[in-house]
Design an enzyme around this catalytic site. Structure first.
Site, PDB file in Angstrom:
ATOM      1  N   ASP A 514       0.801  -1.109  -0.026  1.00  0.00           N
ATOM      2  CA  ASP A 514       0.095   0.071   0.030  1.00  0.00           C
ATOM      3  C   ASP A 514       0.968   1.215  -0.095  1.00  0.00           C
ATOM      4  O   ASP A 514       2.030   1.088   0.507  1.00  0.00           O
ATOM      5  CB  ASP A 514      -0.802   0.069   1.284  1.00  0.00           C
ATOM      6  N   ASP A 714      -1.838  -0.797   6.214  1.00  0.00           N
ATOM      7  CA  ASP A 714      -1.677  -0.055   7.640  1.00  0.00           C
ATOM      8  C   ASP A 714      -2.618  -0.894   8.384  1.00  0.00           C
ATOM      9  O   ASP A 714      -2.577  -0.470   9.796  1.00  0.00           O
ATOM     10  CB  ASP A 714      -2.469   1.315   7.340  1.00  0.00           C
ATOM     11  N   ASP A 718      -7.078  -1.682   5.374  1.00  0.00           N
ATOM     12  CA  ASP A 718      -6.987  -2.809   4.448  1.00  0.00           C
ATOM     13  C   ASP A 718      -7.250  -4.323   4.966  1.00  0.00           C
ATOM     14  O   ASP A 718      -6.664  -5.260   4.575  1.00  0.00           O
ATOM     15  CB  ASP A 718      -5.371  -2.880   3.906  1.00  0.00           C
TER      16      ASP A 718
END
Length: 821
Positions: A514, A714, A718
């Site tokens: 991410d 995180d 997610d």
């Protein structure tokens, strides 16, 4: 009244020589006679009633009868006693971590795990051989904690709710005992070996029969303490295993020792035949040395995460009835509860999670988040237990204490990982268990064969076979490597929460990253605000956005709140009602009399039907992320936020590519910032404007193609894709840790921590394969050699010890791997 040094501190009865149940009362170490008295003393102290022992006129009653012993176990059933170590999981389930005494091999761990799992009301039970701890999840309506502890006692072991100070005392006691046994056995073995040299020389050059008999009797007398004192743990372990119809590692050990020592004693008494006192003494000494090595590795692993447990102080200053005008009183941290207010002075450790209500200071959160610099904290900011108040006194409003804190949550995740067994460890346990049965059957066949064909050789050959194939190396191959590796990771700020992580990471083919909080710091700042309609000024739009963002922990929401505080000096945004958060999209709710939508251009268009106007794009830099604020009429403002890349992000992706991994960048941000971030770190496969569902579909698509996916995110927004990945890694900090849904949590090391994780996973897998290969290869070579009579008993003892030492030493290297950077 003070008890005699030789009597139990609690009940006053005599303490036996083998009883080792110390307690610390008012700074002095005292002895108790049994686990029941020890538990009662600890419970009295935990309740703040230690003055009882200064005021009593005579010792308490002795828990001698089975009824009283049962009452001692059930002292643990009181809620105030359980509060520090029992965690309520909800849905009628509770979790406790137990410290087990008496475990000496993998079979002991298996027996305790099976025994606990079979108790009514127990839904999960895992025993970690490396740390001698058990994790149990049970239904308290069906089974009490006291009954759980009593069930362990019935199979010959002792269990105590995990307490770091007790574990340290227990480990130190075990260390002293093992060193004492090792020292006595080593000194006496050396004397027996010198006498054996004289006997061997006499067999070669001739010796007077009377002198030979004298040397044999001297060897017997010197070897006897080695067998009785040094070999006691092996005989006790074998007795426990056979008592419960199990074949443990100690069974072939004691069988070999018993045969060799018994036959040698008989030969000495009759004055004819061979003696093997030197082999017996050497075997016991080398076994004790190997177990001490294994114990040292286990102790190092057990203490790796101790700073987490010891971070919270024992006492704190609490305001009575929450009245900050009153004088704070000193109370035990165990007595704190939600809603209390406590005073934390400079240099003191914050005792519980909470919020600053008075004062401002800097807080050192390095133990929890890995952040090396103290961070400024003002009224309204959250703080965590275990953090250190650096500058000024502050008043904390407690929101969570004891087992409900972020720190306690982290520790439970670490313990859960230690209790889990990866597939390769379960395979090794099954192989070792089958190996023990096969070994005993083979020893019987070999003994019968040599008895019929060469009666004078059957004993040394059988003993050699039992000794040389002792499966210590096979049992230690996996637990020792995993314990050393997880300890290394814990010291590096990498919290492993699942046991399969290291094994699975070595098989990963694709790594998905991410952007926000992974490649970047996750601390975006507002660099520009543009009002797009004359009806609303930039300041008004910022206030509305900050109001909507109050209930969100997303980094961009925090950035908007901080921007309002910096630009207008306002600490409290306007209130928002009916706020709904859509992960990966944005927020919607009411501020004042209007309904608002705050989020990505796609999210705003989806919720309002209003597309991003061209003027919102013109003038925006490629490095920032755009967040729109809209009502039911128009897009009122665009906010440009910028988040810096973490140092080492490019090195991390380069390392992953060199390791043969395919690296992907998936983000909910727009095309421009994602492309720029991907180019900066060298990622070719980048996708933008992705919501959680989009990421989940792509992960499943990769898995359908045979990929093993590791997701780095995180830990909160997610959650679905993290759960779907083979290994999930969360780069979380602060209060986010309590909700992180990941197999690994990275605390502050950032990209360097990811590199260390993958390197150590690869090295751990290699070490486990090496250890298993060595253990299996050694036994495949040693068994035929011993069965054929090619190995003397002393050679077999030396080979067994060396094989186990090689496994432990190879595993211990993982504890230092990568420490030099």
């Amino acid at each position: 009244m003070v008890s005699s040094p030789d009597n139990c501190f609690h009940c006053g009865i005599a303490v036996s020589d083998d009883a080792d149940y110390p307690v610390t009362v008012n700074g002095a170490t005292q002895l108790t006679c049994c686990p029941g008295c020890q538990a009662v003393v600890n419970s009295i102290q935990s309740a703040g009633l230690a003055a009882f022992y200064r005021q009593r006129e005579q010792p308490a009653g002795s828990p001698v009868s089975s009824r009283e012993q049962s009452d001692a176990f059930h002292a643990w059933d009181h809620a105030p006693v359980q509060r520090p170590f029992v965690h309520d999981l909800g849905e009628g389930r509770r979790e406790v971590h137990l410290l087990l005494e008496g475990i000496v091999c993998g079979a002991c761990a298996w027996l305790n795990e099976e025994n606990l799992a079979r108790q009514p009301g127990v839904t999960e039970a895992q025993v970690n051989y490396a740390t001698h701890r058990a994790r149990v999840v049970w239904d308290p309506e069906v089974l009490s904690l006291g009954q759980l502890l009593e069930a362990v006692a019935r199979v010959g072991y002792q269990a105590h709710p995990y307490d770091p100070s007790r574990e340290e005392v227990l480990l130190e006691t075990q260390r002293r005992q093992q060193l004492r046994r090792l020292g006595v056995s080593g000194v006496l073995m050396a004397q027996v070996m010198m006498l054996a040299l004289a006997l061997y020389a006499g067999d070669w050059w001739g010796i007077d029969p009377a002198l030979r008999g004298l040397l044999r009797w001297c060897s017997l007398l010197l070897c006897l303490p080695v067998v009785v004192f040094g070999g006691r743990p092996f005989f006790a372990g074998a007795f426990q295993a056979l008592r419960h119809r199990r074949v443990g590692m100690d069974v072939p050990i004691t069988l070999g020792i018993g045969l060799a020592f018994g036959a040698s004693t008989l030969a000495t008494w009759e004055g004819r035949g061979a003696v093997y006192f030197d082999s017996v003494a050497m075997f016991i000494f080398l076994l004790l040395a190997v177990r001490f090595m294994e114990f040292s590795a286990r102790r190092r692993s057990s203490l790796a995460a101790e700073p987490m447990v010891r971070a919270v102080p024992a006492m704190c200053l609490r305001y009575p009835q929450g009245d900050t005008d009153a004088t704070p009183e000193t109370v035990a941290v165990a007595e704190l509860g939600a809603g209390d207010r406590c005073l934390v002075r400079p240099g003191e450790v914050i005792p519980a999670d909470g919020e600053i209500r008075e004062g401002r200071s800097s807080v050192d959160e390095s133990l929890i988040t890995g952040e090396s610099r103290p961070l400024p904290r003002v009224e309204g900011d959250s703080v965590m237990a275990g953090s250190i108040n650096a500058d000024s006194p502050v008043v904390i409003h407690v929101s969570a204490a004891g087992p409900d804190t972020v720190l306690a949550h982290l520790w439970r995740m670490v313990e859960r990982a230690r209790a889990d067994k990866p597939a390769v460890a379960r395979l090794a346990d099954r192989v070792a268990a089958g190996f023990l049965f096969a070994l005993l059957l083979l020893a019987g066949v070999v003994a019968i064969y040599w008895w019929r064909n060469s009666p004078e050789d059957w004993l040394p050959i059988t003993v050699s076979l039992l000794v040389v194939t002792c499966p210590c190396a096979l049992s230690l191959a996996i637990p020792a490597a995993l314990a050393a590796a997880t300890g290394n990771l814990a010291r590096s700020g990498l919290v492993v929460t699942r046991g399969h992580v290291l094994e699975t990471l070595a098989k990963v083919t694709d790594v998905v990253l991410d952007k926000t909080g992974t490649l970047t710091f996750g601390r975006p700042r507002l660099v520009g605000t543009r009002a797009l309609t004359p009806q609303r000024s930039r300041e008004d739009c910022l206030r509305v956005a900050a109001g909507l963002a109050q209930s969100s922990e997303h980094p961009m929401a925090r950035a908007l709140r901080e921007a309002l505080r910096e630009t207008r000096g306002e600490s409290a945004p306007p209130p928002a009602t009916g706020v709904i958060s859509t992960p990966g999209g944005g927020l919607e709710g009411s501020v004042g009399d209007n309904d608002w939508v705050l989020g990505s251009p796609q999210f705003v268009a989806e919720r309002t039907g209003i597309h991003e106007p061209q003027e919102a794009v013109v003038g925006s830099t490629d490095s920032g992320s755009r967040v729109l604020l809209a009502d039911n009429v128009a897009v009122r403002a665009v906010f440009l936020l910028h988040d810096e890349l973490r140092p080492g992000a490019a090195d991390m992706t380069a390392f992953l590519r060199r390791s043969g991994k395919r690296v992907h960048l998936w983000s909910g941000d727009g095309e421009a910032p994602v492309r720029q971030a991907a180019a900066a770190v060298g990622i070719q496969q980048a996708h933008w404007d992705m919501g959680p569902d989009d990421k989940l579909q792509r992960v499943r698509s990769l898995q359908n193609q045979g990929a093993v996916v590791a997701m780095v995110g995180d830990g909160i927004n997610d959650a679905p894709v993290l759960s779907a990945s083979a290994v999930s890694i969360a780069m979380s900090s602060g209060a986010q840790l309590a909700r992180a849904n990941a197999d690994v949590i990275v605390l502050g090391n950032g990209p360097k921590g990811i590199v260390q994780l993958f390197r150590l996973a690869r090295r751990t897998r290699r070490t486990m394969v090496q250890n298993l290969s060595w253990a299996l290869g050694y036994n495949l070579l040693a068994v035929p050699a011993a069965a054929a009579g090619l190995l003397m008993p002393w050679m077999a003892a030396l080979g067994m010890a060396l094989s186990s030492a090689v496994v432990v030493a190879d595993a211990l290297r993982l504890g230092r791997y990568g420490s030099g950077g």
